[in-house]
Design an enzyme around this catalytic site. Structure first.
Site, PDB file in Angstrom:
ATOM      1  N   PRO A 144       0.791  -1.279   0.013  1.00 20.42           N
ATOM      2  CA  PRO A 144      -0.033  -0.102   0.047  1.00 20.42           C
ATOM      3  C   PRO A 144       0.760   1.278   0.016  1.00 20.42           C
ATOM      4  CG  PRO A 144       0.205  -0.889   2.067  1.00 20.42           C
ATOM      5  CD  PRO A 144       0.684  -1.912   1.422  1.00 20.42           C
ATOM      6  N   CYS A 145       1.449   1.758  -1.149  1.00 17.50           N
ATOM      7  CA  CYS A 145       2.438   2.824  -1.191  1.00 17.50           C
ATOM      8  C   CYS A 145       1.105   4.102  -1.213  1.00 17.50           C
ATOM      9  CB  CYS A 145       3.186   2.555  -2.248  1.00 17.50           C
ATOM     10  SG  CYS A 145       2.360   2.506  -3.896  1.00 17.50           S
TER      11      CYS A 145
END
Length: 182
Positions: A144-145
């Site tokens: 989850p950047c």
């Protein structure tokens, strides 16, 4: 000379737009907003030979199908995590360390800044390097950047565009959006 392992390549339509996926026999190595040419270049730089999904090995197809199911559930608000096997072989060492730190630091629905992530990595003055590392994340959405934002909560840079980042953050916060398109 041994033959390099293969990675099957496929495209998957999502509310964020098409995602390019690639899997070896063991794990998903790519989930990105790359077009086919970009994906092939990234995968071959990682030492893999690219094959199309229509000639992929059964193990590769199983991983691709599972990743697609999990992406659909996540983007449809029916799941909060991914369990498909992943492999960060396409990431640089710093990008790998940066991306691997995300889940523990920023669980579902939580955001943090580039500076906070840099500090958590023991490199408090490396916020820009963290941004670059996240921009090269080979497993977007799944790792989850999108949860990393600029100072003051500003939405900055995302491989899929700011509208896609907003969609993901709204999804995780419980706000609804009709589309990721601007």
């Amino acid at each position: 000379m041994p033959t390099p392992p293969t990675a099957a390549l496929a495209s998957h339509d999502t509310p964020l737009g098409p995602l390019t996926l690639s899997a070896t026999d063991d794990a998903l190595v790519l989930c990105a907003f790359d077009d086919r040419e970009q994906a092939v270049a990234r995968i071959t730089r990682g030492g893999l030979t690219v094959v199309d999904a229509d000639v992929a090995a059964p193990a590769q197809l199983r991983i691709l199908e599972e990743a697609c199911r999990q992406l659909d559930a996540y983007l449809g608000g029916r799941s909060r995590s991914f369990t498909a096997p992943t492999d960060l072989r396409l990431a640089t060492p710093f990008s790998r360390a940066t991306v691997e730190r995300l889940d523990g630091l920023l669980p579902y629905g939580v955001t943090g800044t580039y500076a906070e992530l840099a500090a958590a990595l023991g490199r408090p003055r490396a916020a820009r390097a963290v941004g670059t590392a996240l921009g090269a994340n080979p497993l977007c959405v799944m790792l989850p950047c999108h949860r990393v934002v600029g100072a003051g909560g500003r939405l900055t840079g995302y491989a899929g565009g700011v509208a896609a980042k907003r969609f993901l953050l709204d999804l995780e916060s419980g706000r609804t959006t009709a589309s990721a398109s601007p």
